[in-house]
Design a protein around this motif. Structure first.
Motif, short mmCIF file in Angstrom:
data_model
loop_
_atom_site.label_atom_id
_atom_site.label_comp_id
_atom_site.label_asym_id
_atom_site.label_seq_id
_atom_site.Cartn_x
_atom_site.Cartn_y
_atom_site.Cartn_z
N THR A 160 0.70 -1.13 0.01
CA THR A 160 -0.06 0.11 -0.02
C THR A 160 0.71 1.25 0.07
N SER A 161 0.64 2.15 -1.11
CA SER A 161 1.44 3.28 -0.97
C SER A 161 1.01 4.29 0.18
N GLY A 162 1.92 4.74 0.57
CA GLY A 162 1.77 5.57 1.86
C GLY A 162 2.30 4.80 3.19
N GLN A 163 2.08 3.63 3.06
CA GLN A 163 2.51 2.85 4.41
C GLN A 163 4.01 2.75 4.32
N SER A 164 4.53 2.11 5.51
CA SER A 164 5.90 2.26 5.63
C SER A 164 6.47 0.61 5.37
N LEU A 165 7.61 0.59 4.88
CA LEU A 165 8.50 -0.58 4.88
C LEU A 165 9.78 -0.42 5.84
N VAL A 166 9.59 -1.33 6.71
CA VAL A 166 10.48 -1.32 7.88
C VAL A 166 11.40 -2.46 7.93
N LEU A 167 12.79 -2.19 7.88
CA LEU A 167 13.89 -3.15 7.82
C LEU A 167 14.72 -3.70 9.21
N TYR A 168 14.72 -4.95 8.94
CA TYR A 168 15.28 -5.64 10.12
C TYR A 168 16.63 -6.62 9.69
N SER A 169 17.64 -6.36 10.82
CA SER A 169 18.62 -7.55 10.82
C SER A 169 18.67 -8.11 12.06
N GLY A 170 18.15 -9.50 12.05
CA GLY A 170 18.04 -9.96 13.23
C GLY A 170 16.95 -9.49 14.13
N ARG A 171 17.19 -8.98 15.50
CA ARG A 171 16.44 -8.20 16.24
C ARG A 171 16.50 -6.76 16.12
N GLN A 172 17.70 -6.24 15.16
CA GLN A 172 17.80 -4.88 15.19
C GLN A 172 17.15 -4.14 14.09
N MET A 173 16.26 -3.17 14.52
CA MET A 173 15.49 -2.40 13.35
C MET A 173 16.58 -1.27 12.81
N LEU A 174 16.62 -1.46 11.53
CA LEU A 174 17.71 -0.77 10.70
C LEU A 174 17.10 0.65 10.27
N GLY A 175 15.75 0.84 10.09
CA GLY A 175 15.30 2.08 9.56
C GLY A 175 14.17 1.42 8.48
N GLY A 176 13.66 2.57 7.75
CA GLY A 176 12.84 2.28 6.45
C GLY A 176 12.55 3.31 5.72
#
Length: 224
Positions: free
Chosen positions: A204-220
């Motif tokens: 869905t356009s306008g929602q967020s994709l949030v990126l992870y590496s293991g337990r760490q949240m990297l951003g998005g």
């Protein structure tokens, strides 16, 4: 939150069912250095037990649901109070007009309930044409045609360092979605393109994709 190599890292909470890291991807190093997450290493039942121990009445308080900051009202009703109606067409994926709606901004990709369409067949929103105020819907058997493996985001924010090309990560494109394996295939300025191992429903356009590496949240970033 942890600190390593002069960078603060934001980690998922111990209680995966209550983890709020999805909403924190816009935080910067400057903001994080002023943040504390004192209950991140506890589960909700553990916090309730502490509250009972100290005689706090909130120990038995029900979990908040939905738009907790506006009271007991559903999301659609909340929007209708501040956004005017604008009637438009609901079209089936094969092009036929099968109903009307009160405004495409009241609906989200993947939504099934609340559609005014003819017949008893359940339909799902698969596309939104905001310019022409048209909703496209599809039956369940046709919905997968609109799944996507490639997701493009802009307005990216990486909390410590930008992710590496072609490295395996996991991501979610909506709150509480199970983490999905993906790879970063393009990064350019404030935009990035991710390729998922499996097709994703209701991108869905306008929602967020949030990126992870293991337990760490990297951003998005914001899905376009």
């Amino acid at each position: 939150m942890s600190e390593r190599a002069h960078f603060l890292k934001l980690l998922q909470a111990k209680d995966k069912n209550k983890d709020q890291s999805y909403f924190l991807w816009t935080l910067t190093q400057g903001q994080l250095k002023h943040c504390l997450f004192p209950i991140g290493d506890y589960t909700k039942p553990e916090i309730r037990q502490m509250a009972r121990k100290f005689g706090l009445h909130v120990a038995e308080k029900k979990d908040s649901q939905g738009l907790c900051f506006v009271g007991n009202i559903d999301f659609a009703s909340f929007l209708r109070k501040i956004i005017p109606k604008k009637e438009g067409e609901i079209r089936a994926s094969y092009g036929k007009v099968i109903g009307k709606h009160d405004g495409s901004h009241f609906y989200t990709i993947g939504q099934r309930h609340g559609l005014r369409v003819s017949g008893k067949t359940p339909y799902y929103v698969v596309e939104k044409d905001l310019k022409n105020n048209i909703l496209t819907v599809a039956e369940k058997k046709d919905e997968k045609k609109f799944y996507k493996k490639e997701v493009i985001i802009n307005e990216t924010n990486w909390i410590s360092n930008a992710p590496a090309l072609n490295k395996k990560y996991s991501a979610r494109i909506r709150y509480r979605q199970l983490l999905q394996e993906c790879r970063l295939v393009v990064i350019s300025g404030n935009s990035a393109t991710f390729h998922f191992n499996t097709p994703q429903r209701a991108v869905t356009s306008g929602q967020s994709l949030v990126l992870y590496s293991g337990r760490q949240m990297l951003g998005g970033g914001v899905i376009i």
